[in-house]
Write a protein that holds these residues in place. Structure first.
Motif, PDB file in Angstrom:
ATOM      1  N   LEU A   1      -8.257  54.446  44.650  1.00 33.98           N
ATOM      2  CA  LEU A   1      -9.612  53.900  44.746  1.00 33.98           C
ATOM      3  C   LEU A   1      -9.639  52.700  45.691  1.00 33.98           C
ATOM      4  O   LEU A   1     -10.556  52.556  46.526  1.00 33.98           O
ATOM      5  N   ALA A   2      -8.624  51.842  45.562  1.00 28.18           N
ATOM      6  CA  ALA A   2      -8.567  50.665  46.432  1.00 28.18           C
ATOM      7  C   ALA A   2      -8.410  51.084  47.886  1.00 28.18           C
ATOM      8  O   ALA A   2      -9.015  50.492  48.801  1.00 28.18           O
ATOM      9  N   GLU A   3      -7.608  52.118  48.144  1.00 26.60           N
ATOM     10  CA  GLU A   3      -7.414  52.610  49.503  1.00 26.60           C
ATOM     11  C   GLU A   3      -8.715  53.163  50.069  1.00 26.60           C
ATOM     12  O   GLU A   3      -9.055  52.943  51.245  1.00 26.60           O
TER      13      GLU A   3
ATOM     14  N   ARG B   1       0.815  57.630  31.357  1.00 19.34           N
ATOM     15  CA  ARG B   1      -0.623  57.377  31.446  1.00 19.34           C
ATOM     16  C   ARG B   1      -0.892  56.112  32.250  1.00 19.34           C
ATOM     17  O   ARG B   1      -1.790  56.071  33.103  1.00 19.34           O
ATOM     18  N   ALA B   2      -0.084  55.055  31.984  1.00 16.13           N
ATOM     19  CA  ALA B   2      -0.257  53.804  32.723  1.00 16.13           C
ATOM     20  C   ALA B   2       0.030  54.013  34.210  1.00 16.13           C
ATOM     21  O   ALA B   2      -0.661  53.456  35.080  1.00 16.13           O
TER      22      ALA B   2
ATOM     23  N   ARG C   1      -2.460  53.468  37.305  1.00 15.54           N
ATOM     24  CA  ARG C   1      -2.121  52.632  38.453  1.00 15.54           C
ATOM     25  C   ARG C   1      -2.335  53.397  39.754  1.00 15.54           C
ATOM     26  O   ARG C   1      -2.905  52.863  40.721  1.00 15.54           O
ATOM     27  N   GLN C   2      -1.869  54.657  39.783  1.00 15.56           N
ATOM     28  CA  GLN C   2      -2.036  55.474  40.986  1.00 15.56           C
ATOM     29  C   GLN C   2      -3.515  55.702  41.285  1.00 15.56           C
ATOM     30  O   GLN C   2      -3.933  55.684  42.453  1.00 15.56           O
ATOM     31  N   ARG C   3      -4.325  55.943  40.229  1.00 16.97           N
ATOM     32  CA  ARG C   3      -5.767  56.145  40.442  1.00 16.97           C
ATOM     33  C   ARG C   3      -6.404  54.880  41.005  1.00 16.97           C
ATOM     34  O   ARG C   3      -7.242  54.933  41.922  1.00 16.97           O
TER      35      ARG C   3
END
Length: 241
Positions: A228-230, A217-218, A222-224
């Motif tokens: 979003l940052a990208e 889940r963590a 992190r991937q999400r």
């Protein structure tokens, strides 16, 4: 025709007196419980021999002088298989402790003879238990002769370190305070320990699974956040400002 006894070295010492080990289930249960628990108590000591219903010959050349204690303990002799206990082959060491469990067929004369035998051949502690009457008697060697142990309730064996307690029935405690148990009680404890170990294994597996799910889940979070940052950077927005 004159017959002669065979030389001592060629005498045959029978391994059985032809008598049953026990006369009833209660006597048998007590014999097995005491013998097995004492064997367990000294399991790690290679020089303590414990046996049940084993013929003991104290004098070489006299096979008529023998008896079979319900349980005997010999400190200073190695464990191992024996058809009988021939004392002259055991460094001359007599059993230090013997137990007898009374049955309805035992006569007073028979038990008196046993007591005289144990006294004569240097047993240090002799215990006699009557399960029907819940009566325990004991004798301790003092000044070369047997002396009655009185009182025997809460008595601690000098040689074995076990304690006797007379309540509704006889209870025997190991030096560490644990109670002597029957085979069934030991098997039940082993099964309970196995079940507890299995439950602990399942709990550990569940904890490991939860930890793995939390890690996943963590990682997904992190991937999400990275995606979003990208996306924000592509829109000309610096998410770190």
């Amino acid at each position: 025709m004159v017959s002669q006894s065979p030389p001592q070295s060629h005498q045959i010492y029978p391994d059985s007196d032809g008598k049953p080990m026990a006369d009833n289930t209660e006597q048998f249960r007590w014999i097995v419980t005491i013998q097995q628990n004492l064997d367990w108590l000294f399991a790690e000591d290679p020089n303590v021999f414990v046996a049940g219903d084993l013929l003991w010959y104290p004098v070489e050349g006299h096979r008529e002088i023998c008896t079979a204690p319900d349980t005997l303990v010999v400190l200073g002799r190695p464990k191992g298989k024996r058809g009988s206990y021939k004392q002259w082959e055991e460094a001359g060491i007599a059993p230090q402790v013997v137990f007898e469990i009374l049955s309805p067929s035992n006569t007073l004369t028979e038990m008196n003879k046993k007591q005289v035998f144990y006294d004569r051949y240097n047993v240090e502690e002799y215990y006699l238990y009557d399960p029907d009457k819940n009566d325990l008697s004991g004798w301790l060697r003092v000044d070369r002769n047997f002396d009655v142990i009185d009182p025997i309730d809460q008595w601690v064996s000098p040689r074995l370190g076990i304690r006797f307690s007379l309540n509704e029935t006889l209870q025997i405690y190991r030096p560490d305070g644990r109670l002597f148990l029957s085979y069934i009680e030991i098997a039940q404890q082993v099964e309970q320990e196995r079940q507890r170990a299995e439950q602990e294994r399942q709990r550990a597996e569940q904890e490991s699974l939860r930890a793995e799910q939390e890690r996943q889940r963590a990682e997904q979070e992190r991937q999400r956040a990275d995606r979003l940052a990208e996306q924000l950077r592509r829109m000309g927005i610096n998410p770190e400002e």
